[in-house]
Write a protein that holds these residues in place. Structure first.
Motif, PDB file in Angstrom:
ATOM      1  N   VAL B 556     -19.429  27.373  18.312  1.00 21.74           N
ATOM      2  CA  VAL B 556     -18.863  28.189  19.282  1.00 21.74           C
ATOM      3  C   VAL B 556     -20.509  28.444  20.323  1.00 21.74           C
ATOM      4  O   VAL B 556     -20.400  29.598  21.656  1.00 21.74           O
ATOM      5  CB  VAL B 556     -18.051  29.027  19.431  1.00 21.74           C
ATOM      6  CG1 VAL B 556     -16.302  28.617  18.938  1.00 21.74           C
ATOM      7  CG2 VAL B 556     -18.833  30.507  19.039  1.00 21.74           C
ATOM      8  N   ASN B 603     -15.831  33.790  26.551  1.00 20.43           N
ATOM      9  CA  ASN B 603     -15.450  32.434  25.755  1.00 20.43           C
ATOM     10  C   ASN B 603     -15.948  31.833  24.712  1.00 20.43           C
ATOM     11  O   ASN B 603     -14.662  31.654  23.871  1.00 20.43           O
ATOM     12  CB  ASN B 603     -15.393  31.383  26.891  1.00 20.43           C
ATOM     13  CG  ASN B 603     -14.596  31.822  28.292  1.00 20.43           C
ATOM     14  OD1 ASN B 603     -13.215  32.536  28.264  1.00 20.43           O
ATOM     15  ND2 ASN B 603     -14.824  30.886  29.574  1.00 20.43           N
ATOM     16  N   ALA B 607     -13.396  31.598  21.867  1.00 21.32           N
ATOM     17  CA  ALA B 607     -13.210  30.212  20.907  1.00 21.32           C
ATOM     18  C   ALA B 607     -13.110  30.659  19.624  1.00 21.32           C
ATOM     19  O   ALA B 607     -12.218  29.801  18.779  1.00 21.32           O
ATOM     20  CB  ALA B 607     -14.438  29.408  21.559  1.00 21.32           C
ATOM     21  N   ASP B 610      -9.923  31.415  17.944  1.00 17.50           N
ATOM     22  CA  ASP B 610      -9.007  30.165  17.938  1.00 17.50           C
ATOM     23  C   ASP B 610      -9.686  29.309  16.597  1.00 17.50           C
ATOM     24  O   ASP B 610      -8.528  28.673  16.555  1.00 17.50           O
ATOM     25  CB  ASP B 610      -9.308  30.027  19.180  1.00 17.50           C
ATOM     26  CG  ASP B 610      -8.649  30.201  20.576  1.00 17.50           C
ATOM     27  OD1 ASP B 610      -7.769  30.980  20.055  1.00 17.50           O
ATOM     28  OD2 ASP B 610      -8.627  30.148  21.357  1.00 17.50           O
ATOM     29  N   LYS B 611     -10.753  29.397  15.676  1.00 14.63           N
ATOM     30  CA  LYS B 611     -11.126  27.961  15.116  1.00 14.63           C
ATOM     31  C   LYS B 611     -10.903  29.272  13.583  1.00 14.63           C
ATOM     32  O   LYS B 611     -11.733  28.378  13.492  1.00 14.63           O
ATOM     33  CB  LYS B 611     -12.897  28.103  15.809  1.00 14.63           C
ATOM     34  CG  LYS B 611     -12.623  27.065  16.982  1.00 14.63           C
ATOM     35  CD  LYS B 611     -14.234  26.701  17.031  1.00 14.63           C
ATOM     36  CE  LYS B 611     -13.999  25.358  17.678  1.00 14.63           C
ATOM     37  NZ  LYS B 611     -14.759  24.371  17.124  1.00 14.63           N
TER      38      LYS B 611
END
Lengths: 815, 815
Positions: B556, B603, B607, B610-611
């Motif tokens: 990311v 962001n 991210a 989220d991962k």
């Protein structure tokens, strides 16, 4: 080991030893320790050698913080290092003291202990400063008089070398640092014999060195800091034994024995005082006095304050003791008790089983900011232990009418050894009285078999201030660490003092009074002296002499330096030495003191000595003086703060003021100087109206606000004295007003700045003798005060410069 | 008076109150107090209003001495003024503290108490600094945890205003200043109700003001200084009653009651501990634990240390007490006892008749430089009071094998409230672990009904150093002011730690272990983990997870900032909140923390969250791990100092080192860094021989001496690894020699200074991932060390610059 006696102060005594055993001294002189640093600097500049055969490297830093840092760095590089400090100076050293102790470096700090600035600053002595550093890990060793300042300075250096623990050797600021006593000097070659040179070499070998590098002063984390902090314990555990050993070695070369705690008094005492510093000598006198009357008292003198050995203290404490009073010369507001008291409490808690009964423990504070500690006060401390409900956490030496902690102190008691001659000299700062008395006491100490002591009380006004010299001498060893309160001889070197101070307070019946004045006949005296003084002279059957020293000094070209004349008169009257011998000694002292100023100055002083005795006259006063009526006070103060606080302080009666006289925060009203009217200038300015250009720079330049421009209307000038000269004020806004420069002759210090700054082609201000100016200016001032208004509106309109306040009097702003 | 709970550290709690009641704060931030000054500065910059409706004027001075001077001046002008400091900073304030107290000015100093530099510096917590200021005339008030840091900060401000006595409000550095707890916040409008605004006005009216001028800070002579110094007594006498009143007013708005001395425990206790600071919370847990087993113990918590009221202390002391142990978190070498102990001794001497028998009094030292104080240590203190000959002046928390003062501490005891979840996270300084854990504990504290606590242990290597986060949460109020020693969850965010530290120490049976590594399969783990760790995992039946956070972070674009991934994994595994809620809170925290850095950074972090769960794998290990053999140590140190002192410290086992391991003066050998081989850089330089111009600036620029030029003869290069590239040395004196730049990949911190400074047209040094460089460079280094001589003679001849030492290894200089 031949006895070598010399008359010197405590600072000199300590510096003598410090110089012997230091490679480096990093200094930043501060009162009352300055003498130590200055002497070391002087000796170094003259190339005097220490015991290592080198001149000591003296480095003056930017502050005491820097001095302490330099001491630390110097020690780390393997140089035996010392410093001299006091008070705020010691506070600035605290961070480095932790480092020096933490790294077990054998520094020695010589501290002439002094008060700290709190509600007010004080340059005088107590133990607030050393107590603020007691937690740093330094060892603390206390000397009680100039002899001990030399002996225990050596103990401190020897012990630091042997233990690797840094030492703070301290003694009472002024009372010990500046008291001159005849003491036995330790010879450098004797010192050499008792130094552990192997330990010195070991210290040097462990220094930082690029040939065998190591690292110090690291940062440690929670995992290991605590363990490492405890690793120093064995070093501290060994200090008391090392100090005992050092004291024995010093005794081996001096014959004077000390212990970490010394007891003096009845071995079966029921009442014991524990204390440190110059009060111990006073207490010894009082212990003897009381025990002679059948009481059973004693004193434990704490020499090794840190590390504090409870066991060693209790070893000397009589097992018979029932009440112990611990005296602390410090104050820690909010503490349960002052530090020495808490130590003694803890010692008894831990080892109380060694005495028959757990004694009653009392605490007292005394002597803050060099407050006198007299035999009567010491007696009050012992007496307090006799009553059923003694005061605890008391104060002694003051009247505390706010929290009522103070002990009642009885009448003065006489504990000075019989046969001691006691003298007091009132002088004006910079008139040479103190310097001459220092010479006098050294002449007596160094040229007779008598013991001698001199102490010099100043106010803080320095030049032009007030000084009293207290001299004692006699065949008995002197322990009287307090001002002369029973004088055989009193000299007053300034005539105006007869109205200002109770000069003859405490003079003995049949004593001698020497006045320096131009009043040479009994008629002059009858006219000039206040009734109270005449009464004392007659009732106490004083031998009364006058010496017109000012006349002699003026004749030989010495201006106002009257000291050689008065000193010679003193030796004539005191009869301590054959007068011819005394004169020879005085002349020798003149050559030593003034030699570097050239023959002319030396010869003028010698001439003053030769003419002194001619100027000395005995005043044969009539018996009727015994009935003289009081001369009323010249002061009529309406403000209660001036009347009740300022006036007693100015009359040297400040000691009598109770606690309630003072604002707890130290706040004082403004402008109180205006009421003082000291009249100490010898020359004051005279204004010449014909030369003045009305710039008023003289007023701006005067540091004492003793010159003011005046603006008056024609109306206001009605009835002005003839001497109240005015001229037309310049400038169109001032049209119609009259201008004058008013000199406040009694407030003037005679510096001459006004005349120096005057830019007129011919100076409008010229310095003239005070006596030629005083009467007219006082009258002029009175007239201005009563008749001329302040023209504030002119200031408001911006017409006048700020200094032209047109204010006839520096007003007192009120309490 | 609705409860408003928030999760914050002690510094924030104190600053919250200080800001409300200050007009001015003069600051010079110092660890661990910096947060207070920085927050006040931030709030002021943002325009936050104090209770007077103004932003606080923050002035940063040139040092703490200047800050204290500015505080004094500000107070004199009538501004409520505060400062924040610690340690050496407080030492620099001592002179002004005397002045502030002497003039009875209501300053409040908030001090996160810290150790002082002695044999070594420590940035960590104990009471040495406040004890060094105890004699100044300030009042001292101690808080034991973050809630009290808020409550008693208010008591301090209220009491200073009412009493005119300045207050030092202090709490344990790091343990309280940096411990995050869920506490109840006092609303500014509630504070407003309890302030004595009349007294504030009175203070302002008495300020220096040209409209009604007065004078302060005068100099006083021996005649009056002592009297004036005593005039403050009534103010100090009233402080305890004023503090009691302020405590009641605070209770009226918070419901939390405090007294100058608070007792906790059996009302009929036979053994009582007296202490101050965070140890009191620990002691409360242990008092409950012991009393539950039928013992009779208690603790007196000293809150108002100065003025010290013996009467108030004895009022709360059980009359049944037989032994009292006083714990001091300071050390004063050479004192008879530490300060609190001496106070308690004195209190009993003065008022001992109030209890049935005069108790045995014992003293102990603990916790210097943030040394842990655990329940087991507290129990040892109580146990010591049971034996016939208890240790006195003991230490607890270390092994003192030199002076044998330390108490034997038994096995850990479990006094944490049942149901509390305890977690530990091992991280690398600047990897984001600590920041993420601060967010995590705030998420739990602020979004659940659970109590929460976070503490963050650092070493002093800062970026690239070692961090352990200690988190607790649960339904019960938490008093556990010590590190987590029984963990339900342990996370290790750096794979190399599995070899360096005993990461799983103290994990509970059935606990969870989360590792961040690229080893995603059980085969990887079996290969990479040391046998000891595998054995613990299996024998304790741990739930074992891996998360490849580095991979996610790289994907990311976050580089080595792995914290969002590991934090998400923690919430998934800890199951303290529904995972979707937790993820929302994490994202909200990301927006708050990184918002000002822009959308891109926000962001990337979102991210990563989220991962994160995709990267989380459970490692299903075989039962056979229970029998895994020890993996031998990678270290083979021949020097005993390295083996016995440095290596344990590096392995975070420094707590186990005894006193004898340390030089009492704090001296350590040089060059020990060379043995560390931390391998913490993510990127290290690679040398490109074809670009190098042999200027050796890279070597000079490297702050860790991790880049060295090498000069080798052809002979020496025989058998060199292929990667040991050399080029012909430039310069005629070096003719025939081969030149090479050797990178010490394991010593490199990855700063890139070498590459930045390289002046070659194309850089000869380029940063490359450590794993691509490590093996070759370690082999090259080993070859150089064994085969290439140091060419000192070339240096001697002046041929080479100083930095070209041609020294293949930074040699360890030996103990």
């Amino acid at each position: 080991m031949a006895k070598h006696m010399k008359t010197m102060d405590g600072n000199t005594a300590a510096a003598h030893v410090a110089y012997a055993l230091s490679d480096v001294a990093a200094i930043y002189p501060i009162t009352p320790s300055s003498v130590m640093g200055e002497l070391a600097d002087e000796w170094s500049a003259k190339g005097q050698k220490n015991l290592m055969g080198q001149t000591v490297a003296i480095r003056e830093m930017q502050s005491e913080a820097g001095a302490a840092g330099a001491v630390h760095g110097s020690l780390v590089s393997g140089a035996l290092t010392t410093t001299f400090t006091a008070s705020q100076g010691l506070l600035l050293m605290i961070p480095n003291m932790y480092k020096i102790a933490g790294e077990l470096l054998p520094a020695v700090f010589h501290v002439s202990a002094r008060a700290l600035a709190s509600h007010a600053l004080s340059i005088f002595g107590d133990h607030q400063d050393v107590m603020a550093a007691r937690q740093t890990g330094f060892a603390f060793l206390c000397s009680n008089n100039p002899q001990e300042a030399m002996d225990l300075a050596l103990v401190a250096h020897l012990s630091a070398i042997d233990s690797s623990v840094p030492f703070c050797h301290f003694f009472d600021g002024f009372r010990t640092s500046h008291e001159i006593r005849k003491i036995e000097v330790i010879d450098y070659e004797d010192i050499r014999k008792v130094v552990n040179w192997d330990k010195v070499q070991e210290f040097r070998d462990n220094a930082m060195n690029p040939e065998h590098p190591h690292q110090r002063g690291t940062a440690q984390n929670p995992d290991i800091y605590f363990q490492n902090r405890e690793a120093c314990n064995p070093y501290y555990n060994e200090v008391p034994a090392i100090v005992i050993d050092a004291m024995k070695r010093v005794a081996s070369i001096t014959g004077r024995n000390y212990k970490p705690f010394d007891y003096y008094g009845d071995p079966e005492a029921d009442r014991v005082v524990v204390a440190m510093g110059s009060s111990c000598d006073v207490m010894e006198e009082v212990v003897d006095y009381l025990n002679a009357q059948g009481e059973h008292v004693g004193i434990v003198k704490v020499r090794l304050f840190r590390p504090f050995s409870a066991q060693l203290m209790l070893n000397v404490m009589p097992a018979t003791v029932q009440t112990v009073t611990v005296l602390d010369r410090t104050k820690e507001p909010g503490s349960l008790g002052e530090p020495l008291y808490e130590d003694v409490c803890t010692a008894f808690v831990e080892h109380g089983d060694q005495i028959r009964v757990f004694p009653k423990l009392l605490a007292g504070r005394y002597g803050l900011g060099s407050k006198e500690f007299t035999p009567a006060m010491a007696k009050a401390v012992f007496d307090n232990m006799l009553v059923a409900s003694p005061k605890n956490h008391f104060t002694v030496g003051i009247e505390d009418d706010v929290t009522n902690l103070s002990l009642e102190v009885g009448a003065d008691i006489d504990t000075v050894p019989a046969g001691t001659v006691q003298c007091k000299f009132f002088g004006l700062g910079s008139d040479g009285t103190v310097g001459a008395n220092k010479d006098a006491i050294k002449i007596i100490g160094d040229n007779t078999d008598m013991y001698a002591q001199g102490y010099f009380a100043y106010d803080s006004k320095k030049s032009g201030g007030f000084t009293v010299s207290h001299l004692r001498f006699g065949k008995s060893y002197l322990k009287s660490s307090y001002l002369v309160n029973r004088a055989d001889f009193i000299a007053c070197h300034k005539d105006s003092y007869v109205h200002m101070y109770d000069v003859l307070e405490g003079i003995k019946d049949g004593g001698t009074f020497l006045l320096n004045s131009s009043w040479t006949t009994v008629e002059d005296m009858d006219r000039e002296l206040p009734g109270q003084m005449k009464r004392t002279i007659a009732k106490k059957h004083l031998k009364f002499y006058n010496v017109d020293a000012g006349k002699v000094a003026a004749e030989v070209g010495l201006g106002n330096r009257i000291n050689m004349v008065t000193q010679t008169a003193f030796f004539k009257l005191a009869n301590v030495l054959p007068i011819d011998d005394a004169i020879n000694y005085i002349k020798a002292a003149i050559k030593k003191t003034y030699g570097k100023k050239g023959d002319k100055v030396v010869n003028m002083n010698i001439a003053a000595v030769d003419k002194a005795l001619e100027a000395l006259t005995e005043i044969k006063y009539p018996e009727s003086w015994a009935d003289a009526a009081d001369t009323p006070s010249i002061y009529h103060d309406t403000d209660p703060y001036i009347a009740n606080v300022v006036r007693p302080i100015l009359a040297q009666k400040g000691d009598t003021l109770p606690v309630s006289a003072f604002d707890p925060t130290g706040i004082v009203p403004l402008g109180t100087t205006a009421c003082e009217k000291r009249g100490v200038a010898v020359f004051v300015p005279e204004w010449d109206s014909t030369k003045c250009i009305q710039c008023t720079r003289c007023s701006m330049a005067c540091p004492h606000a003793a010159i003011r421009p005046v603006l008056a209307t024609e109306d206001e000038l009605e009835g002005a004295p003839e001497s109240f000269v005015t001229i037309d004020a310049m400038g169109k806004e001032l049209k119609g007003l009259k201008f004058r420069i008013q000199v406040y002759a009694q407030d003037c210090l005679g510096c001459g700045s006004c005349a120096n700054v005057c830019p007129a082609k011919e100076k409008a201000l010229v310095m003239k003798p005070l006596e030629t100016q005083l009467d007219a200016q006082v009258a002029n001032l009175k007239f201005a005060e009563e008749n001329i208004s302040i023209k504030d509106d002119l200031v408001d309109r911006g017409t006048l410069k700020g200094s032209q306040l047109c204010q006839p009097l520096l007003e007192f702003s009120g309490a």
